[in-house]
Design a protein around this motif. Structure first.
Motif, mmCIF file in Angstrom:
data_model
loop_
_atom_site.group_PDB
_atom_site.id
_atom_site.type_symbol
_atom_site.label_atom_id
_atom_site.label_comp_id
_atom_site.label_asym_id
_atom_site.label_seq_id
_atom_site.Cartn_x
_atom_site.Cartn_y
_atom_site.Cartn_z
ATOM 1 N N SER A 52 0.853 -1.181 0.000
ATOM 2 C CA SER A 52 0.000 0.000 0.000
ATOM 3 C C SER A 52 0.895 1.239 0.000
ATOM 4 N N PHE A 53 0.408 2.311 -0.587
ATOM 5 C CA PHE A 53 1.175 3.562 -0.589
ATOM 6 C C PHE A 53 1.295 4.139 0.820
ATOM 7 N N TYR A 54 0.484 3.645 1.749
ATOM 8 C CA TYR A 54 0.500 4.130 3.128
ATOM 9 C C TYR A 54 1.375 3.282 4.045
ATOM 10 N N THR A 55 1.960 2.201 3.532
ATOM 11 C CA THR A 55 2.846 1.367 4.336
ATOM 12 C C THR A 55 4.164 2.105 4.559
ATOM 13 N N THR A 56 4.602 2.153 5.803
ATOM 14 C CA THR A 56 5.873 2.806 6.133
ATOM 15 C C THR A 56 6.928 1.732 6.391
ATOM 16 N N GLU A 57 8.177 2.163 6.457
ATOM 17 C CA GLU A 57 9.255 1.227 6.752
ATOM 18 C C GLU A 57 9.090 0.635 8.145
ATOM 19 N N LYS A 58 8.541 1.411 9.067
ATOM 20 C CA LYS A 58 8.316 0.916 10.425
ATOM 21 C C LYS A 58 7.255 -0.185 10.431
ATOM 22 N N THR A 59 6.126 0.033 9.739
ATOM 23 C CA THR A 59 5.076 -0.999 9.725
ATOM 24 C C THR A 59 5.535 -2.236 8.968
ATOM 25 N N LEU A 60 6.342 -2.051 7.936
ATOM 26 C CA LEU A 60 6.893 -3.189 7.191
ATOM 27 C C LEU A 60 7.818 -4.008 8.099
ATOM 28 N N SER A 61 8.681 -3.326 8.828
ATOM 29 C CA SER A 61 9.593 -4.003 9.743
ATOM 30 C C SER A 61 8.832 -4.740 10.844
ATOM 31 N N VAL A 84 14.756 -8.637 11.939
ATOM 32 C CA VAL A 84 14.808 -7.800 10.741
ATOM 33 C C VAL A 84 15.993 -6.854 10.877
ATOM 34 N N ILE A 85 16.926 -6.954 9.939
ATOM 35 C CA ILE A 85 18.099 -6.080 9.924
ATOM 36 C C ILE A 85 17.729 -4.725 9.333
ATOM 37 N N GLU A 86 16.954 -4.755 8.237
ATOM 38 C CA GLU A 86 16.566 -3.518 7.557
ATOM 39 C C GLU A 86 15.249 -3.733 6.823
ATOM 40 N N ALA A 87 14.415 -2.714 6.837
ATOM 41 C CA ALA A 87 13.197 -2.693 6.039
ATOM 42 C C ALA A 87 13.238 -1.396 5.243
ATOM 43 N N LYS A 88 13.187 -1.512 3.920
ATOM 44 C CA LYS A 88 13.334 -0.346 3.049
ATOM 45 C C LYS A 88 12.209 -0.321 2.032
ATOM 46 N N ILE A 89 11.509 0.808 1.937
ATOM 47 C CA ILE A 89 10.479 0.996 0.927
ATOM 48 C C ILE A 89 11.053 1.892 -0.160
ATOM 49 N N VAL A 90 10.919 1.473 -1.407
ATOM 50 C CA VAL A 90 11.451 2.228 -2.530
ATOM 51 C C VAL A 90 10.467 3.345 -2.867
ATOM 52 N N PHE A 132 6.650 -1.139 -3.555
ATOM 53 C CA PHE A 132 7.459 -2.317 -3.239
ATOM 54 C C PHE A 132 8.615 -1.922 -2.334
ATOM 55 N N GLY A 133 9.220 -2.921 -1.727
ATOM 56 C CA GLY A 133 10.341 -2.664 -0.840
ATOM 57 C C GLY A 133 11.132 -3.930 -0.585
ATOM 58 N N PHE A 134 12.040 -3.850 0.378
ATOM 59 C CA PHE A 134 12.920 -4.963 0.701
ATOM 60 C C PHE A 134 13.021 -5.111 2.208
ATOM 61 N N VAL A 135 13.100 -6.360 2.654
ATOM 62 C CA VAL A 135 13.291 -6.669 4.065
ATOM 63 C C VAL A 135 14.492 -7.601 4.156
ATOM 64 N N SER A 178 -2.373 -10.120 3.705
ATOM 65 C CA SER A 178 -2.784 -8.726 3.584
ATOM 66 C C SER A 178 -1.957 -7.861 4.539
ATOM 67 N N LEU A 179 -1.478 -6.737 4.029
ATOM 68 C CA LEU A 179 -0.744 -5.763 4.831
ATOM 69 C C LEU A 179 -1.264 -4.386 4.455
ATOM 70 N N ASN A 180 -1.829 -3.691 5.402
ATOM 71 C CA ASN A 180 -2.439 -2.368 5.174
ATOM 72 C C ASN A 180 -3.473 -2.407 4.057
ATOM 73 N N GLY A 181 -4.252 -3.481 4.021
ATOM 74 C CA GLY A 181 -5.338 -3.570 3.059
ATOM 75 C C GLY A 181 -4.955 -4.040 1.670
#
Length: 131
Positions: free
Chosen positions: A40-49, A58-64, A75-78, A97-100
């Motif tokens: 989702s466009f509203y997913t943050t790196e914190k919520t992804l982590s 989790v070493i790193e969570a990065k949203i591009v 999309f991003g990387f964990v 499902s993550l953030n809808g």
């Protein structure tokens, strides 16, 4: 790495100048990095982590994000501390499902760049003849 392995690596790299020693560690590092698509466009790196931390460290969570708008590209990387944790996260999070939004999770593919990173100058288009 022990001294015998280092000596063998030096011998290989001296014999073949196109061989990069970083390739040996590259596969090991990438094996713990996961691609996460469909965010989702509203997913943050914190919520992804936080979502992936249920399956390991989790070493790193990065949203591009887009450079111009600074908005998520979806999309991003964990990156996980171990391969077992990464495999567990893939098995548990793929299709969830993550953030809808239903997300896709798989191992990240290596980023292989061709050339030295400089853009190719193409110039103006060739003129067409109107005969």
């Amino acid at each position: 790495m022990n001294s015998m392995a280092m000596a063998a690596l030096r011998k290989i790299t001296e014999a073949n100048k196109t061989f990069s020693p970083s390739l040996l560690s590259f596969r090991r590092q990438i094996s713990y990095k996961l691609f996460v698509g469909g965010l989702s466009f509203y997913t943050t790196e914190k919520t992804l982590s936080e979502a992936f931390s249920n399956y390991g460290q989790v070493i790193e969570a990065k949203i591009v994000t887009d450079r111009v708008s600074d908005r998520s590209k979806g999309f991003g990387f964990v990156t996980f501390a171990s391969q077992d944790e990464a495999e567990n996260a893939i098995a548990e999070m793929k299709g969830k499902s993550l953030n809808g939004r239903v997300i896709y999770v798989d191992y990240a593919k290596p980023n292989i760049s061709i050339g030295d990173g400089m853009p190719i100058a193409r110039g103006p288009p060739e003129p067409t003849s109107d005969t």
